[in-house]
Design a protein around this motif. Structure first.
Motif, PDB file in Angstrom:
ATOM      1  N   VAL A 120       0.845  -1.194   0.000  1.00  0.00           N
ATOM      2  CA  VAL A 120       0.000   0.000   0.000  1.00  0.00           C
ATOM      3  C   VAL A 120       0.882   1.246   0.000  1.00  0.00           C
ATOM      4  CG1 VAL A 120      -1.635   1.350   1.386  1.00  0.00           C
ATOM      5  CG2 VAL A 120      -2.029  -1.095   1.010  1.00  0.00           C
ATOM      6  N   ALA A 121       1.912   1.246   0.843  1.00  0.00           N
ATOM      7  CA  ALA A 121       2.829   2.398   0.886  1.00  0.00           C
ATOM      8  C   ALA A 121       3.565   2.557  -0.442  1.00  0.00           C
ATOM      9  CB  ALA A 121       3.827   2.237   2.029  1.00  0.00           C
ATOM     10  N   LEU A 122       4.024   1.462  -1.014  1.00  0.00           N
ATOM     11  CA  LEU A 122       4.717   1.521  -2.307  1.00  0.00           C
ATOM     12  C   LEU A 122       3.834   2.168  -3.362  1.00  0.00           C
ATOM     13  CD1 LEU A 122       6.847   0.774  -4.481  1.00  0.00           C
ATOM     14  CD2 LEU A 122       5.742  -1.483  -4.603  1.00  0.00           C
ATOM     15  N   LEU A 123       2.597   1.695  -3.468  1.00  0.00           N
ATOM     16  CA  LEU A 123       1.716   2.186  -4.534  1.00  0.00           C
ATOM     17  C   LEU A 123       1.241   3.614  -4.291  1.00  0.00           C
ATOM     18  CD1 LEU A 123      -0.300  -1.045  -5.384  1.00  0.00           C
ATOM     19  CD2 LEU A 123       1.752  -0.125  -6.498  1.00  0.00           C
ATOM     20  N   GLU A 124       1.263   4.060  -3.056  1.00  0.00           N
ATOM     21  CA  GLU A 124       0.973   5.472  -2.778  1.00  0.00           C
ATOM     22  C   GLU A 124       2.086   6.355  -3.348  1.00  0.00           C
ATOM     23  OE1 GLU A 124      -1.569   7.230  -1.260  1.00  0.00           O
ATOM     24  OE2 GLU A 124      -2.727   5.370  -1.339  1.00  0.00           O
ATOM     25  N   ASP A 125       3.324   5.890  -3.204  1.00  0.00           N
ATOM     26  CA  ASP A 125       4.484   6.650  -3.689  1.00  0.00           C
ATOM     27  C   ASP A 125       4.761   6.436  -5.175  1.00  0.00           C
ATOM     28  OD1 ASP A 125       4.925   7.679  -1.157  1.00  0.00           O
ATOM     29  OD2 ASP A 125       6.461   6.198  -0.642  1.00  0.00           O
ATOM     30  N   ASN A 126       4.478   5.244  -5.658  1.00  0.00           N
ATOM     31  CA  ASN A 126       4.814   4.872  -7.033  1.00  0.00           C
ATOM     32  C   ASN A 126       3.670   4.023  -7.590  1.00  0.00           C
ATOM     33  OD1 ASN A 126       5.889   3.955  -9.424  1.00  0.00           O
ATOM     34  ND2 ASN A 126       7.762   3.122  -8.536  1.00  0.00           N
ATOM     35  N   PRO A 127       2.692   4.629  -8.224  1.00  0.00           N
ATOM     36  CA  PRO A 127       1.513   3.895  -8.673  1.00  0.00           C
ATOM     37  C   PRO A 127       1.751   2.888  -9.793  1.00  0.00           C
ATOM     38  CG  PRO A 127       1.296   6.252  -9.163  1.00  0.00           C
ATOM     39  CD  PRO A 127       2.576   6.066  -8.445  1.00  0.00           C
ATOM     40  N   ASP A 128       2.905   2.937 -10.447  1.00  0.00           N
ATOM     41  CA  ASP A 128       3.187   2.003 -11.539  1.00  0.00           C
ATOM     42  C   ASP A 128       4.627   1.503 -11.439  1.00  0.00           C
ATOM     43  OD1 ASP A 128       2.778   0.504 -13.840  1.00  0.00           O
ATOM     44  OD2 ASP A 128       3.310   2.161 -15.173  1.00  0.00           O
ATOM     45  N   PRO A 129       4.937   0.744 -10.378  1.00  0.00           N
ATOM     46  CA  PRO A 129       6.325   0.304 -10.193  1.00  0.00           C
ATOM     47  C   PRO A 129       6.712  -0.819 -11.155  1.00  0.00           C
ATOM     48  CG  PRO A 129       4.935  -0.683  -8.527  1.00  0.00           C
ATOM     49  CD  PRO A 129       4.064   0.258  -9.321  1.00  0.00           C
ATOM     50  N   VAL A 155       1.051  -7.458  -6.711  1.00  0.00           N
ATOM     51  CA  VAL A 155       1.375  -6.033  -6.677  1.00  0.00           C
ATOM     52  C   VAL A 155       1.052  -5.386  -8.016  1.00  0.00           C
ATOM     53  CG1 VAL A 155       3.198  -4.317  -6.339  1.00  0.00           C
ATOM     54  CG2 VAL A 155       3.168  -6.396  -4.932  1.00  0.00           C
ATOM     55  N   GLN A 156       1.425  -6.046  -9.093  1.00  0.00           N
ATOM     56  CA  GLN A 156       1.138  -5.505 -10.421  1.00  0.00           C
ATOM     57  C   GLN A 156      -0.370  -5.395 -10.656  1.00  0.00           C
ATOM     58  OE1 GLN A 156       3.557  -8.480 -12.473  1.00  0.00           O
ATOM     59  NE2 GLN A 156       4.906  -6.830 -13.211  1.00  0.00           N
ATOM     60  N   GLU A 157      -1.120  -6.385 -10.222  1.00  0.00           N
ATOM     61  CA  GLU A 157      -2.572  -6.357 -10.373  1.00  0.00           C
ATOM     62  C   GLU A 157      -3.182  -5.234  -9.535  1.00  0.00           C
ATOM     63  OE1 GLU A 157      -6.414  -7.157 -11.581  1.00  0.00           O
ATOM     64  OE2 GLU A 157      -4.528  -7.852 -12.459  1.00  0.00           O
ATOM     65  N   ALA A 158      -2.702  -5.067  -8.306  1.00  0.00           N
ATOM     66  CA  ALA A 158      -3.202  -3.987  -7.445  1.00  0.00           C
ATOM     67  C   ALA A 158      -2.913  -2.629  -8.079  1.00  0.00           C
ATOM     68  CB  ALA A 158      -2.569  -4.074  -6.064  1.00  0.00           C
ATOM     69  N   ALA A 159      -1.728  -2.465  -8.624  1.00  0.00           N
ATOM     70  CA  ALA A 159      -1.368  -1.192  -9.269  1.00  0.00           C
ATOM     71  C   ALA A 159      -2.310  -0.908 -10.434  1.00  0.00           C
ATOM     72  CB  ALA A 159       0.083  -1.221  -9.742  1.00  0.00           C
ATOM     73  N   ALA A 160      -2.612  -1.922 -11.212  1.00  0.00           N
ATOM     74  CA  ALA A 160      -3.511  -1.747 -12.357  1.00  0.00           C
ATOM     75  C   ALA A 160      -4.914  -1.367 -11.890  1.00  0.00           C
ATOM     76  CB  ALA A 160      -3.552  -3.026 -13.186  1.00  0.00           C
ATOM     77  N   ARG A 161      -5.372  -1.966 -10.790  1.00  0.00           N
ATOM     78  CA  ARG A 161      -6.715  -1.694 -10.285  1.00  0.00           C
ATOM     79  C   ARG A 161      -6.832  -0.303  -9.635  1.00  0.00           C
ATOM     80  NH1 ARG A 161      -8.525  -7.346  -7.386  1.00  0.00           N
ATOM     81  NH2 ARG A 161      -8.288  -8.633  -9.244  1.00  0.00           N
ATOM     82  N   MET A 162      -5.763   0.155  -9.056  1.00  0.00           N
ATOM     83  CA  MET A 162      -5.823   1.401  -8.286  1.00  0.00           C
ATOM     84  C   MET A 162      -5.777   2.639  -9.158  1.00  0.00           C
ATOM     85  SD  MET A 162      -3.615   0.319  -4.942  1.00  0.00           S
ATOM     86  CE  MET A 162      -3.632   1.933  -4.213  1.00  0.00           C
ATOM     87  N   ASP A 163      -5.254   2.537 -10.365  1.00  0.00           N
ATOM     88  CA  ASP A 163      -5.172   3.700 -11.266  1.00  0.00           C
ATOM     89  C   ASP A 163      -4.520   4.900 -10.597  1.00  0.00           C
ATOM     90  OD1 ASP A 163      -8.410   2.917 -12.576  1.00  0.00           O
ATOM     91  OD2 ASP A 163      -6.461   2.356 -13.385  1.00  0.00           O
ATOM     92  N   GLY A 164      -3.651   4.636  -9.612  1.00  0.00           N
ATOM     93  CA  GLY A 164      -2.902   5.722  -8.977  1.00  0.00           C
ATOM     94  C   GLY A 164      -3.670   6.573  -7.990  1.00  0.00           C
TER      95      GLY A 164
END
Length: 167
Positions: A120-129, A155-164
């Motif tokens: 969650v912290a990673l994707l807050e800082d970097n939405p498309d790692p 993680v990749q799937e979560a990033a895709a779903r979150m759209d940043g």
């Protein structure tokens, strides 16, 4: 004057925990992981190695991932703490939790709460790692059941779903 605490000394911790104001008086040496599990009854935070090496106890403090087995409860006085239990919105899982479920990013599940909060912290800082960025960010979390492939896919799937936007 000594800054050491006596074994009988107690401290009051006031924090926002999963969106709720909490005030507890605990022994001064209480670890954050023990505070969460034994005083607030949030058992999603797991204590694995108790040396801050495995990451099973990872929670978010003011949005940053920390290993709660290596931090005193008194250190979160005035802070905002989020555990894996605080990520869901009622019955709706957080996109990271849902992606771990859908992509089989956990096996026994013991390490999963630490991975999820860290992601969650990673994707807050970097939405498309990138895969390399994901691996680098998760070096402090250990899973003894998987080869990490499903975790990376989660993680990749979560990033895709979150759209940043975080949800």
């Amino acid at each position: 004057m000594s800054t050491e605490t006596k074994p009988s000394e107690r401290v009051t911790v006031e924090t926002t925990l999963n969106g709720t104001e909490v005030e507890q008086t605990v022994p001064a040496g209480t670890l954050l992981s023990a505070f969460l599990r034994n005083h607030e009854y949030l058992t999603g935070t797991h204590r694995g190695c108790e040396t801050a090496k495995c990451g099973a106890c990872t929670v978010l403090v003011d949005g940053d991932p920390v290993k709660s087995c290596n931090m005193l409860a008194a250190q979160v006085d005035g802070a905002t703490v989020t555990t894996v239990e605080g990520l869901a919105d009622g019955e709706d899982l957080h996109p990271v939790q849902q992606a771990f479920w859908d992509c089989h990013g956990s096996q026994c599940g013991y390490c999963t709460p630490g991975f999820v909060t860290n992601v969650v912290a990673l994707l807050e800082d970097n939405p498309d790692p990138s895969v390399e960025e994901i691996r680098s960010h998760l070096t402090g979390n250990i899973c003894r059941c998987t080869g990490y492939t499903k975790i990376i896919e989660s993680v990749q799937e979560a990033a895709a779903r979150m759209d940043g936007d975080g949800k």
